[in-house]
Design a protein around this motif. Structure first.
Motif, PDB file in Angstrom:
ATOM      1  N   HIS A  38       0.862  -1.179   0.000  1.00 54.43           N
ATOM      2  CA  HIS A  38       0.000   0.000   0.000  1.00 54.43           C
ATOM      3  C   HIS A  38       0.895   1.225   0.000  1.00 54.43           C
ATOM      4  CE1 HIS A  38      -3.876  -2.029   0.879  1.00 54.43           C
ATOM      5  NE2 HIS A  38      -3.052  -2.950   1.341  1.00 54.43           N
ATOM      6  N   ALA A  39       0.447   2.287  -0.680  1.00 58.69           N
ATOM      7  CA  ALA A  39       1.257   3.500  -0.793  1.00 58.69           C
ATOM      8  C   ALA A  39       0.357   4.726  -0.864  1.00 58.69           C
ATOM      9  CB  ALA A  39       2.132   3.422  -2.040  1.00 58.69           C
ATOM     10  N   MET A  40       0.906   5.858  -0.425  1.00 64.57           N
ATOM     11  CA  MET A  40       0.161   7.109  -0.411  1.00 64.57           C
ATOM     12  C   MET A  40       1.135   8.278  -0.511  1.00 64.57           C
ATOM     13  SD  MET A  40      -2.126   8.646   2.726  1.00 64.57           S
ATOM     14  CE  MET A  40      -0.740   9.260   3.667  1.00 64.57           C
ATOM     15  N   THR A  41       0.786   9.279  -1.319  1.00 70.80           N
ATOM     16  CA  THR A  41       1.571  10.506  -1.408  1.00 70.80           C
ATOM     17  C   THR A  41       1.287  11.383  -0.189  1.00 70.80           C
ATOM     18  OG1 THR A  41       1.484  10.466  -3.815  1.00 70.80           O
ATOM     19  CG2 THR A  41       1.999  12.584  -2.795  1.00 70.80           C
ATOM     20  N   VAL A  42       2.350  11.965   0.379  1.00 68.22           N
ATOM     21  CA  VAL A  42       2.195  12.898   1.496  1.00 68.22           C
ATOM     22  C   VAL A  42       3.088  14.111   1.290  1.00 68.22           C
ATOM     23  CG1 VAL A  42       1.655  11.067   3.160  1.00 68.22           C
ATOM     24  CG2 VAL A  42       3.990  11.883   2.974  1.00 68.22           C
ATOM     25  N   ASN A  43       2.658  15.235   1.818  1.00 68.07           N
ATOM     26  CA  ASN A  43       3.583  16.355   1.978  1.00 68.07           C
ATOM     27  C   ASN A  43       3.572  16.816   3.427  1.00 68.07           C
ATOM     28  OD1 ASN A  43       1.188  17.804   1.961  1.00 68.07           O
ATOM     29  ND2 ASN A  43       1.913  19.371   0.556  1.00 68.07           N
ATOM     30  N   ALA A  44       2.720  16.207   4.253  1.00 66.39           N
ATOM     31  CA  ALA A  44       2.720  16.453   5.692  1.00 66.39           C
ATOM     32  C   ALA A  44       3.623  15.411   6.337  1.00 66.39           C
ATOM     33  CB  ALA A  44       1.303  16.398   6.251  1.00 66.39           C
ATOM     34  N   PHE A  45       4.928  15.639   6.238  1.00 67.72           N
ATOM     35  CA  PHE A  45       5.948  14.746   6.782  1.00 67.72           C
ATOM     36  C   PHE A  45       7.063  15.611   7.357  1.00 67.72           C
ATOM     37  CE2 PHE A  45      10.166  12.836   5.975  1.00 67.72           C
ATOM     38  CZ  PHE A  45      10.086  11.762   6.855  1.00 67.72           C
ATOM     39  N   THR A  46       7.530  15.286   8.543  1.00 66.13           N
ATOM     40  CA  THR A  46       8.618  16.070   9.135  1.00 66.13           C
ATOM     41  C   THR A  46       9.317  15.278  10.229  1.00 66.13           C
ATOM     42  OG1 THR A  46       9.177  18.252  10.020  1.00 66.13           O
ATOM     43  CG2 THR A  46       7.229  17.204  10.935  1.00 66.13           C
ATOM     44  N   GLY A  63      -9.320   7.851   4.201  1.00 66.25           N
ATOM     45  CA  GLY A  63      -8.560   7.164   3.162  1.00 66.25           C
ATOM     46  C   GLY A  63      -8.322   5.700   3.496  1.00 66.25           C
ATOM     47  N   ARG A  64      -8.243   4.871   2.479  1.00 69.72           N
ATOM     48  CA  ARG A  64      -8.063   3.431   2.723  1.00 69.72           C
ATOM     49  C   ARG A  64      -6.678   3.098   3.258  1.00 69.72           C
ATOM     50  NH1 ARG A  64      -8.770   1.731  -3.628  1.00 69.72           N
ATOM     51  NH2 ARG A  64      -7.003   2.927  -4.384  1.00 69.72           N
ATOM     52  N   PHE A  65      -5.691   3.985   3.077  1.00 65.57           N
ATOM     53  CA  PHE A  65      -4.349   3.766   3.609  1.00 65.57           C
ATOM     54  C   PHE A  65      -4.342   3.848   5.140  1.00 65.57           C
ATOM     55  CE2 PHE A  65       0.032   5.057   4.622  1.00 65.57           C
ATOM     56  CZ  PHE A  65       0.761   4.135   3.893  1.00 65.57           C
ATOM     57  N   HIS A  66      -5.244   4.635   5.696  1.00 64.46           N
ATOM     58  CA  HIS A  66      -5.284   4.913   7.128  1.00 64.46           C
ATOM     59  C   HIS A  66      -5.258   3.651   7.990  1.00 64.46           C
ATOM     60  CE1 HIS A  66      -7.264   5.882  10.978  1.00 64.46           C
ATOM     61  NE2 HIS A  66      -6.594   7.025  10.878  1.00 64.46           N
ATOM     62  N   ASP A  67      -6.251   2.802   7.835  1.00 64.32           N
ATOM     63  CA  ASP A  67      -6.353   1.619   8.693  1.00 64.32           C
ATOM     64  C   ASP A  67      -5.234   0.627   8.427  1.00 64.32           C
ATOM     65  OD1 ASP A  67      -8.593   2.768   9.829  1.00 64.32           O
ATOM     66  OD2 ASP A  67     -10.013   1.548   8.681  1.00 64.32           O
ATOM     67  N   VAL A  68      -4.800   0.525   7.174  1.00 66.13           N
ATOM     68  CA  VAL A  68      -3.745  -0.428   6.820  1.00 66.13           C
ATOM     69  C   VAL A  68      -2.430  -0.054   7.506  1.00 66.13           C
ATOM     70  CG1 VAL A  68      -2.362  -1.368   4.925  1.00 66.13           C
ATOM     71  CG2 VAL A  68      -4.811  -1.049   4.629  1.00 66.13           C
ATOM     72  N   VAL A  69      -2.044   1.227   7.435  1.00 69.85           N
ATOM     73  CA  VAL A  69      -0.765   1.626   8.026  1.00 69.85           C
ATOM     74  C   VAL A  69      -0.816   1.535   9.555  1.00 69.85           C
ATOM     75  CG1 VAL A  69      -1.122   4.145   8.172  1.00 69.85           C
ATOM     76  CG2 VAL A  69       1.177   3.228   7.786  1.00 69.85           C
ATOM     77  N   LEU A  70      -1.951   1.849  10.152  1.00 67.09           N
ATOM     78  CA  LEU A  70      -2.045   1.736  11.612  1.00 67.09           C
ATOM     79  C   LEU A  70      -1.968   0.283  12.055  1.00 67.09           C
ATOM     80  CD1 LEU A  70      -4.685   4.445  12.588  1.00 67.09           C
ATOM     81  CD2 LEU A  70      -2.185   4.608  12.526  1.00 67.09           C
ATOM     82  N   GLU A  71      -2.628  -0.596  11.315  1.00 70.05           N
ATOM     83  CA  GLU A  71      -2.592  -2.025  11.648  1.00 70.05           C
ATOM     84  C   GLU A  71      -1.199  -2.615  11.438  1.00 70.05           C
ATOM     85  OE1 GLU A  71      -4.305  -5.965   9.580  1.00 70.05           O
ATOM     86  OE2 GLU A  71      -5.870  -4.569  10.266  1.00 70.05           O
ATOM     87  N   ALA A  72      -0.522  -2.212  10.363  1.00 76.21           N
ATOM     88  CA  ALA A  72       0.792  -2.766  10.046  1.00 76.21           C
ATOM     89  C   ALA A  72       1.837  -2.379  11.092  1.00 76.21           C
ATOM     90  CB  ALA A  72       1.237  -2.308   8.663  1.00 76.21           C
ATOM     91  N   GLY A  73       1.810  -1.134  11.530  1.00 80.99           N
ATOM     92  CA  GLY A  73       2.756  -0.698  12.548  1.00 80.99           C
ATOM     93  C   GLY A  73       4.176  -0.468  12.056  1.00 80.99           C
ATOM     94  N   ARG A  74       4.431  -0.751  10.793  1.00 81.90           N
ATOM     95  CA  ARG A  74       5.749  -0.525  10.171  1.00 81.90           C
ATOM     96  C   ARG A  74       5.516   0.105   8.811  1.00 81.90           C
ATOM     97  NH1 ARG A  74      10.131  -3.216  12.395  1.00 81.90           N
ATOM     98  NH2 ARG A  74       9.570  -4.573  14.120  1.00 81.90           N
ATOM     99  N   PHE A  91       0.273   8.047  -6.800  1.00 83.26           N
ATOM    100  CA  PHE A  91      -0.027   7.581  -5.448  1.00 83.26           C
ATOM    101  C   PHE A  91      -0.955   8.524  -4.686  1.00 83.26           C
ATOM    102  CE2 PHE A  91       3.873   5.215  -6.508  1.00 83.26           C
ATOM    103  CZ  PHE A  91       3.340   3.941  -6.387  1.00 83.26           C
ATOM    104  N   ALA A  92      -1.295   9.658  -5.282  1.00 82.79           N
ATOM    105  CA  ALA A  92      -2.294  10.567  -4.715  1.00 82.79           C
ATOM    106  C   ALA A  92      -3.663  10.362  -5.358  1.00 82.79           C
ATOM    107  CB  ALA A  92      -1.852  12.022  -4.911  1.00 82.79           C
ATOM    108  N   THR A  93      -3.744   9.511  -6.379  1.00 86.01           N
ATOM    109  CA  THR A  93      -4.997   9.284  -7.095  1.00 86.01           C
ATOM    110  C   THR A  93      -5.951   8.448  -6.254  1.00 86.01           C
ATOM    111  OG1 THR A  93      -3.846   9.364  -9.212  1.00 86.01           O
ATOM    112  CG2 THR A  93      -6.020   8.324  -9.198  1.00 86.01           C
ATOM    113  N   ARG A  94      -7.078   9.032  -5.910  1.00 84.49           N
ATOM    114  CA  ARG A  94      -8.096   8.305  -5.135  1.00 84.49           C
ATOM    115  C   ARG A  94      -8.730   7.227  -6.008  1.00 84.49           C
ATOM    116  NH1 ARG A  94      -9.585  10.682  -0.345  1.00 84.49           N
ATOM    117  NH2 ARG A  94      -8.900  12.819  -0.050  1.00 84.49           N
ATOM    118  N   GLY A  95      -8.963   6.074  -5.403  1.00 86.25           N
ATOM    119  CA  GLY A  95      -9.658   5.007  -6.093  1.00 86.25           C
ATOM    120  C   GLY A  95      -8.813   4.207  -7.070  1.00 86.25           C
ATOM    121  N   ARG A  96      -7.498   4.500  -7.152  1.00 83.65           N
ATOM    122  CA  ARG A  96      -6.653   3.718  -8.068  1.00 83.65           C
ATOM    123  C   ARG A  96      -6.650   2.257  -7.623  1.00 83.65           C
ATOM    124  NH1 ARG A  96      -3.510   5.817  -4.414  1.00 83.65           N
ATOM    125  NH2 ARG A  96      -1.913   4.532  -3.452  1.00 83.65           N
ATOM    126  N   THR A  97      -6.384   1.377  -8.553  1.00 84.40           N
ATOM    127  CA  THR A  97      -6.347  -0.042  -8.215  1.00 84.40           C
ATOM    128  C   THR A  97      -5.202  -0.309  -7.238  1.00 84.40           C
ATOM    129  OG1 THR A  97      -6.206  -2.278  -9.095  1.00 84.40           O
ATOM    130  CG2 THR A  97      -4.906  -0.610 -10.225  1.00 84.40           C
TER     131      THR A  97
END
Length: 169
Positions: A38-46, A63-74, A91-97
């Protein structure tokens, strides 16, 4: 009185004003429990802290990335080079496969997290989730840094400013 703070702020003006803070552009990646990337574009990173080394990014709760990244923990962060605008947009395109979404993007597995790291990134950071905080319609994910690399040491960063992509000088 506290319940009324921020309600009178025009959302379009708010976006325009905070968009005048130039940021880098990055892709955050993780691997779900079933092994899917899973991947997502961000600019809120510091960066957050040097001791211990901590970084953070913000992810939209809807966003669908939200729950996946929290569950993965890495997870891993690939800071994009100026010639990777297409990756940022994809990677910022909503609904991409999601199936094979990294196909066509050269990447390697981070040795510390197993998350994909884009091979042409100007920098990469691998993390394990350290803390999670509420942030309105986003969640603030703080990560303890467990790996660092500079995949493209000669790369120049992609910048986002005032609603558009920019490059250095």
């Amino acid at each position: 009185m506290d319940d009324e703070r921020g309600r009178d702020v025009d959302s379009t003006l708010f976006r325009g004003v905070v968009g005048r803070f130039a940021t880098g552009v990055a892709i955050v990646t993780t691997v779900s429990a079933d092994g899917a990337d899973h991947a997502m574009t961000v600019n809120a990173f510091t960066s957050v802290s040097l001791d211990p080394p901590l970084v953070m990014f913000c992810v939209e709760k809807a966003g669908r990335f939200h729950d996946v990244v929290l569950e993965a923990g890495r997870w891993a962060v690939s800071v994009l080079t100026e010639d990777m605008r297409d990756a940022s947009q994809w990677f910022a395109t909503r609904g991409r496969t999601l199936d094979g979404q990294l196909r066509g993007w050269a990447h390697a597995r981070g040795p510390a997290t197993g998350a994909p790291i884009l091979s042409r990134a100007v920098a990469s950071v691998e993390c394990r989730t350290h803390a999670v905080h509420e942030g309105g319609d986003h969640t603030i994910v703080v990560g303890e840094v467990v790996g660092l690399d500079v995949p493209d040491p000669d790369g120049r960063p992609l910048i986002f400013y005032a609603g558009g992509y920019r490059t250095l000088g």
